[in-house]
Design a protein around this motif. Structure first.
Motif, PDB file in Angstrom:
ATOM      1  N   LEU A 141       0.846  -1.196   0.000  1.00  0.00           N
ATOM      2  CA  LEU A 141       0.000   0.000   0.000  1.00  0.00           C
ATOM      3  C   LEU A 141       0.876   1.239   0.000  1.00  0.00           C
ATOM      4  O   LEU A 141       1.912   1.265   0.692  1.00  0.00           O
ATOM      5  N   MET A 142       0.490   2.241  -0.768  1.00  0.00           N
ATOM      6  CA  MET A 142       1.141   3.562  -0.651  1.00  0.00           C
ATOM      7  C   MET A 142       0.032   4.599  -0.683  1.00  0.00           C
ATOM      8  O   MET A 142      -0.871   4.539  -1.519  1.00  0.00           O
ATOM      9  N   SER A 143       0.079   5.521   0.267  1.00  0.00           N
ATOM     10  CA  SER A 143      -0.997   6.505   0.329  1.00  0.00           C
ATOM     11  C   SER A 143      -0.611   7.743  -0.471  1.00  0.00           C
ATOM     12  O   SER A 143       0.584   8.043  -0.635  1.00  0.00           O
ATOM     13  N   VAL A 144      -1.617   8.450  -0.947  1.00  0.00           N
ATOM     14  CA  VAL A 144      -1.356   9.640  -1.772  1.00  0.00           C
ATOM     15  C   VAL A 144      -0.559  10.691  -0.990  1.00  0.00           C
ATOM     16  O   VAL A 144       0.188  11.468  -1.579  1.00  0.00           O
ATOM     17  N   THR A 145      -0.692  10.664   0.335  1.00  0.00           N
ATOM     18  CA  THR A 145      -0.008  11.693   1.135  1.00  0.00           C
ATOM     19  C   THR A 145       1.499  11.437   1.260  1.00  0.00           C
ATOM     20  O   THR A 145       2.232  12.282   1.760  1.00  0.00           O
ATOM     21  N   GLU A 146       1.954  10.257   0.811  1.00  0.00           N
ATOM     22  CA  GLU A 146       3.390   9.949   0.900  1.00  0.00           C
ATOM     23  C   GLU A 146       4.159  10.427  -0.323  1.00  0.00           C
ATOM     24  O   GLU A 146       5.394  10.366  -0.344  1.00  0.00           O
ATOM     25  N   GLY A 147       3.436  10.830  -1.395  1.00  0.00           N
ATOM     26  CA  GLY A 147       4.128  11.223  -2.621  1.00  0.00           C
ATOM     27  C   GLY A 147       4.216  10.068  -3.601  1.00  0.00           C
ATOM     28  O   GLY A 147       3.917   8.922  -3.253  1.00  0.00           O
ATOM     29  N   GLU A 148       4.631  10.405  -4.825  1.00  0.00           N
ATOM     30  CA  GLU A 148       4.598   9.431  -5.929  1.00  0.00           C
ATOM     31  C   GLU A 148       5.873   8.616  -6.043  1.00  0.00           C
ATOM     32  O   GLU A 148       5.947   7.666  -6.819  1.00  0.00           O
ATOM     33  N   ASP A 149       6.903   9.007  -5.287  1.00  0.00           N
ATOM     34  CA  ASP A 149       8.220   8.416  -5.560  1.00  0.00           C
ATOM     35  C   ASP A 149       8.571   7.187  -4.723  1.00  0.00           C
ATOM     36  O   ASP A 149       9.671   6.656  -4.826  1.00  0.00           O
ATOM     37  N   LYS A 150       7.645   6.721  -3.883  1.00  0.00           N
ATOM     38  CA  LYS A 150       7.983   5.603  -2.994  1.00  0.00           C
ATOM     39  C   LYS A 150       8.460   4.348  -3.736  1.00  0.00           C
ATOM     40  O   LYS A 150       9.408   3.704  -3.292  1.00  0.00           O
ATOM     41  N   PRO A 151       7.866   4.010  -4.892  1.00  0.00           N
ATOM     42  CA  PRO A 151       8.363   2.811  -5.588  1.00  0.00           C
ATOM     43  C   PRO A 151       9.836   2.952  -5.983  1.00  0.00           C
ATOM     44  O   PRO A 151      10.580   1.969  -5.948  1.00  0.00           O
ATOM     45  N   LEU A 152      10.255   4.171  -6.339  1.00  0.00           N
ATOM     46  CA  LEU A 152      11.644   4.376  -6.753  1.00  0.00           C
ATOM     47  C   LEU A 152      12.586   4.299  -5.555  1.00  0.00           C
ATOM     48  O   LEU A 152      13.705   3.811  -5.646  1.00  0.00           O
ATOM     49  N   LYS A 153      12.086   4.776  -4.395  1.00  0.00           N
ATOM     50  CA  LYS A 153      12.949   4.786  -3.204  1.00  0.00           C
ATOM     51  C   LYS A 153      13.009   3.439  -2.501  1.00  0.00           C
ATOM     52  O   LYS A 153      13.970   3.141  -1.804  1.00  0.00           O
ATOM     53  N   TYR A 154      11.929   2.663  -2.629  1.00  0.00           N
ATOM     54  CA  TYR A 154      11.861   1.362  -1.944  1.00  0.00           C
ATOM     55  C   TYR A 154      11.508   0.264  -2.944  1.00  0.00           C
ATOM     56  O   TYR A 154      10.499  -0.428  -2.798  1.00  0.00           O
ATOM     57  N   PRO A 155      12.367   0.093  -3.972  1.00  0.00           N
ATOM     58  CA  PRO A 155      12.001  -0.860  -5.043  1.00  0.00           C
ATOM     59  C   PRO A 155      11.863  -2.298  -4.555  1.00  0.00           C
ATOM     60  O   PRO A 155      11.041  -3.048  -5.086  1.00  0.00           O
ATOM     61  N   THR A 156      12.627  -2.689  -3.537  1.00  0.00           N
ATOM     62  CA  THR A 156      12.615  -4.098  -3.120  1.00  0.00           C
ATOM     63  C   THR A 156      11.242  -4.515  -2.622  1.00  0.00           C
ATOM     64  O   THR A 156      10.764  -5.602  -2.933  1.00  0.00           O
ATOM     65  N   ILE A 157      10.586  -3.644  -1.858  1.00  0.00           N
ATOM     66  CA  ILE A 157       9.275  -4.023  -1.322  1.00  0.00           C
ATOM     67  C   ILE A 157       8.248  -4.103  -2.458  1.00  0.00           C
ATOM     68  O   ILE A 157       7.382  -4.973  -2.459  1.00  0.00           O
ATOM     69  N   PHE A 158       8.387  -3.204  -3.455  1.00  0.00           N
ATOM     70  CA  PHE A 158       7.457  -3.267  -4.596  1.00  0.00           C
ATOM     71  C   PHE A 158       7.724  -4.522  -5.424  1.00  0.00           C
ATOM     72  O   PHE A 158       6.812  -5.127  -5.969  1.00  0.00           O
ATOM     73  N   ASN A 159       8.986  -4.924  -5.483  1.00  0.00           N
ATOM     74  CA  ASN A 159       9.319  -6.146  -6.217  1.00  0.00           C
ATOM     75  C   ASN A 159       8.863  -7.403  -5.515  1.00  0.00           C
ATOM     76  O   ASN A 159       8.625  -8.422  -6.153  1.00  0.00           O
ATOM     77  N   SER A 160       8.750  -7.341  -4.180  1.00  0.00           N
ATOM     78  CA  SER A 160       8.340  -8.545  -3.441  1.00  0.00           C
ATOM     79  C   SER A 160       6.807  -8.665  -3.400  1.00  0.00           C
ATOM     80  O   SER A 160       6.290  -9.674  -2.945  1.00  0.00           O
ATOM     81  N   ALA A 161       6.096  -7.626  -3.864  1.00  0.00           N
ATOM     82  CA  ALA A 161       4.623  -7.636  -3.772  1.00  0.00           C
ATOM     83  C   ALA A 161       3.989  -8.007  -5.111  1.00  0.00           C
ATOM     84  O   ALA A 161       4.634  -7.957  -6.160  1.00  0.00           O
ATOM     85  N   ASP A 162       2.699  -8.386  -5.045  1.00  0.00           N
ATOM     86  CA  ASP A 162       1.974  -8.781  -6.256  1.00  0.00           C
ATOM     87  C   ASP A 162       1.075  -7.667  -6.773  1.00  0.00           C
ATOM     88  O   ASP A 162       0.827  -7.558  -7.961  1.00  0.00           O
ATOM     89  N   ILE A 163       0.546  -6.861  -5.837  1.00  0.00           N
ATOM     90  CA  ILE A 163      -0.413  -5.813  -6.214  1.00  0.00           C
ATOM     91  C   ILE A 163      -0.058  -4.542  -5.440  1.00  0.00           C
ATOM     92  O   ILE A 163       0.259  -4.616  -4.247  1.00  0.00           O
ATOM     93  N   ALA A 164      -0.116  -3.398  -6.124  1.00  0.00           N
ATOM     94  CA  ALA A 164       0.084  -2.116  -5.434  1.00  0.00           C
ATOM     95  C   ALA A 164      -1.284  -1.486  -5.197  1.00  0.00           C
ATOM     96  O   ALA A 164      -2.147  -1.504  -6.080  1.00  0.00           O
ATOM     97  N   VAL A 165      -1.493  -0.978  -3.994  1.00  0.00           N
ATOM     98  CA  VAL A 165      -2.758  -0.318  -3.674  1.00  0.00           C
ATOM     99  C   VAL A 165      -2.465   1.128  -3.302  1.00  0.00           C
ATOM    100  O   VAL A 165      -1.770   1.386  -2.309  1.00  0.00           O
ATOM    101  N   ILE A 166      -2.954   2.052  -4.104  1.00  0.00           N
ATOM    102  CA  ILE A 166      -2.789   3.473  -3.778  1.00  0.00           C
ATOM    103  C   ILE A 166      -3.978   3.848  -2.902  1.00  0.00           C
ATOM    104  O   ILE A 166      -5.135   3.727  -3.320  1.00  0.00           O
TER     105      ILE A 166
END
Ligand SMILES: Nc1nc2c(ncn2[C@@H]2O[C@H](COP(=O)(O)OP(=O)(O)OP(=O)(O)O)[C@@H](O)[C@H]2O)c(=O)[nH]1
Ligand SMILES: [Mg+2]
Length: 220
Positions: A141-166
């Motif tokens: 999960l990433m909330s809109v209040t955190e900004g759009e760049d979280k996938p770039l800053k924390y790629p490993t967690i996005f790579n370990s997940a199956d679905i992203a939920v904004i």
């Protein structure tokens, strides 16, 4: 050159975790329990999203939840309001859940009596990425209040997940959230990743989430 001792210990812990996670996955599959874990930074909306999810699935589906936290059982208390069985895992100083913690928390629960099990991880975008919990689906999960760049800053967690939920899309305009940029960033670290947009406050996007979940699990 010899491998440093700290690295050796870490490799051993991860290997041990993988073995337990594999056993858990086997148990979940045999009992036909769809197991879904949720990871995010602190406060991105995991518990709120889970409260809605449990309420929408019950009573048609037999659902339960495990929830990790360093110090409190606040989230378990919130989730218990849905009347689903819930157990809190207090991790103390540990910044993630491990497969052994999940295995212990499940003691006494007959998995054959469940259709879906949800596991809320400790709020952290770094540590949980290395620990398989035996889940079938991992949501980041990433909330809109955190900004759009979280996938770039924390790629490993996005790579370990199956679905992203904004999450918290009801607040998107107020924080000038750029959904296209967020999508580009997600796709750049994990091409083809499914992305959901939800608000647990207004209910927007929850229908699509329910359809996705129901396509993977049927009540017995
Ligand atoms: N506006 C809005 N607020 C939300 C939404 N989802 C959660 N919140 C709020 O965000 C705050 C944090 O939500 P939680 O569900 O506790 O977040 P969490 O990820 O479980 O937090 P930790 O377990 O501490 O990591 C709370 O004040 C919620 O009411 C949403 O969709 N919209
Ligand atoms: Mg929570």
């Amino acid at each position: 050159m010899n491998t440093p001792r700290l690295v050796q210990v870490r490799e051993k812990v991860l290997k041990q975790n993988d073995l337990i996670a594999r056993e858990l996955r086997q148990r979940f599959r045999e009992a036909k329990v769809l197991t879904v874990s949720l990871v995010s930074s602190p406060g991105a909306g995991k518990t709120t999203f889970l409260e809605k999810t449990l309420s929408l699935l019950r009573p048609q589906y037999r659902v339960a939840a495990l929830v990790g936290d360093l110090a409190t059982d606040n989230d378990a208390a919130r989730l218990k309001r849905t009347e689903a069985p819930v157990r809190q895992i207090i991790t103390g100083t540990v910044c993630h859940l491990e497969a052994l913690m999940v295995e212990r928390a499940l003691e006494g629960w007959d998995l054959n009596n469940l259709d879906c099990l949800f596991i809320e991880n400790v709020g952290n975008l770094v540590c949980p990425s290395s620990y398989d919990l035996g889940e079938e689906l991992r949501l980041v999960l990433m909330s809109v209040t955190e900004g759009e760049d979280k996938p770039l800053k924390y790629p490993t967690i996005f790579n370990s997940a199956d679905i992203a939920v904004i999450t918290k899309i009801d607040l998107a305009a107020a924080v000038e959230f750029d959904a296209d940029a967020a999508h580009r960033n997600i796709q750049s670290v994990r091409p083809g990743m499914k992305v959901l947009h939800v608000s647990s406050k207004t209910g927007e996007g929850l229908d699509e989430w329910m359809q996705l979940l129901k396509s993977k699990s049927s009540p017995s």
